[in-house]
Write a protein that holds these residues in place. Structure first.
Motif, PDB file in Angstrom:
ATOM      1  N   GLU A  14       0.834  -1.199   0.000  1.00 38.15           N
ATOM      2  CA  GLU A  14       0.000   0.000   0.000  1.00 38.15           C
ATOM      3  C   GLU A  14       0.869   1.250   0.000  1.00 38.15           C
ATOM      4  OE1 GLU A  14      -2.513  -0.383   3.390  1.00 38.15           O
ATOM      5  OE2 GLU A  14      -3.593  -2.086   2.553  1.00 38.15           O
ATOM      6  N   ARG A  15       1.960   1.186   0.717  1.00 40.35           N
ATOM      7  CA  ARG A  15       2.880   2.314   0.782  1.00 40.35           C
ATOM      8  C   ARG A  15       3.513   2.578  -0.586  1.00 40.35           C
ATOM      9  NH1 ARG A  15       8.039   2.215   4.584  1.00 40.35           N
ATOM     10  NH2 ARG A  15       8.790   4.274   4.085  1.00 40.35           N
TER      11      ARG A  15
ATOM     12  N   ALA B  23       2.208   1.697  -3.473  1.00 40.35           N
ATOM     13  CA  ALA B  23       1.137   2.172  -4.352  1.00 40.35           C
ATOM     14  C   ALA B  23       0.891   3.660  -4.133  1.00 40.35           C
ATOM     15  CB  ALA B  23      -0.145   1.379  -4.107  1.00 40.35           C
ATOM     16  N   LYS B  24       0.902   4.081  -2.869  1.00 39.96           N
ATOM     17  CA  LYS B  24       0.690   5.496  -2.557  1.00 39.96           C
ATOM     18  C   LYS B  24       1.827   6.338  -3.136  1.00 39.96           C
ATOM     19  CE  LYS B  24      -0.226   8.663   1.221  1.00 39.96           C
ATOM     20  NZ  LYS B  24      -0.399   8.828   2.657  1.00 39.96           N
TER      21      LYS B  24
ATOM     22  N   ALA C 274      -1.509  -1.632  -5.854  1.00 40.87           N
ATOM     23  CA  ALA C 274      -2.627  -1.541  -4.907  1.00 40.87           C
ATOM     24  C   ALA C 274      -3.497  -2.790  -4.980  1.00 40.87           C
ATOM     25  CB  ALA C 274      -3.456  -0.295  -5.198  1.00 40.87           C
TER      26      ALA C 274
ATOM     27  N   ALA D  70      -1.635  -5.596  -3.290  1.00 45.32           N
ATOM     28  CA  ALA D  70      -1.640  -5.406  -1.836  1.00 45.32           C
ATOM     29  C   ALA D  70      -3.004  -5.780  -1.263  1.00 45.32           C
ATOM     30  CB  ALA D  70      -1.299  -3.961  -1.494  1.00 45.32           C
ATOM     31  N   ARG D  71      -4.066  -5.410  -1.964  1.00 46.21           N
ATOM     32  CA  ARG D  71      -5.426  -5.741  -1.530  1.00 46.21           C
ATOM     33  C   ARG D  71      -5.638  -7.253  -1.540  1.00 46.21           C
ATOM     34  NH1 ARG D  71      -7.505  -2.089  -4.492  1.00 46.21           N
ATOM     35  NH2 ARG D  71      -7.919  -3.399  -6.287  1.00 46.21           N
TER      36      ARG D  71
ATOM     37  N   LYS E  92      -3.736  -8.777   1.325  1.00 48.25           N
ATOM     38  CA  LYS E  92      -4.430  -8.508   2.595  1.00 48.25           C
ATOM     39  C   LYS E  92      -5.636  -9.428   2.744  1.00 48.25           C
ATOM     40  CE  LYS E  92      -6.347  -4.660   5.234  1.00 48.25           C
ATOM     41  NZ  LYS E  92      -6.654  -3.227   5.206  1.00 48.25           N
TER      42      LYS E  92
END
Length: 139
Positions: free
Chosen positions: A3-4, A6-7, A115, A118-119, A122
């Motif tokens: 996520e980091r 992707a951000k 992202a 990562a999703r 998770k």
């Protein structure tokens, strides 16, 4: 971690997107300047044709007409050099804008992919945790 990343990639894409309007505005200004230079060169060429077509009778008028024509030739050359420079700058700027748009698209796609991964990771961890936490029935 994903996520980091992707951000960070999204921020990079936004940075490119934020830089783009300045370059597009510069392109617009260059286009206007190129058009003005072209029209000035055309008008100067027309003036040169008119200056040589006059029926000059006296030596003084002939000398003035020649001086005027030489000035027009010099100014036309200067304007042509400026026009050549502006056209090269416009070509380079257009290539840069295209490259920036392409980079922004690639980074944006990469951010979406990271992202998504990562999703999915998770969700996999949550499902694995739920499987471990489910009470097992005793037989």
């Amino acid at each position: 971690m994903g996520e980091r990343k992707a951000k960070m990639l999204r921020n990079m894409a936004l940075k490119e997107q934020a830089r783009m309007p300045g370059f597009v505005q510069r392109q617009r200004m260059l286009r206007e300047e190129i058009n003005q230079s072209k029209s000035l060169i055309e008008r100067m060429n027309d003036l040169r044709v008119e200056a040589t077509s006059d029926g000059v009778l006296s030596a003084q008028r002939l000398q003035s007409a020649r001086w005027y024509e030489l000035r027009l030739i010099d100014e036309s050359k200067l304007l042509q050099n400026k026009l050549d420079f502006l056209e090269i700058e416009m070509r380079d700027l257009t290539a840069l804008v295209t490259q920036m748009g392409h980079k922004q698209q690639i980074v944006s796609n990469k951010a979406d992919e990271v992202a998504r991964l990562a999703r999915e990771e998770k969700e996999t961890r949550i499902e694995a945790a739920q499987v471990v936490l489910r009470p097992r029935s005793r037989i």
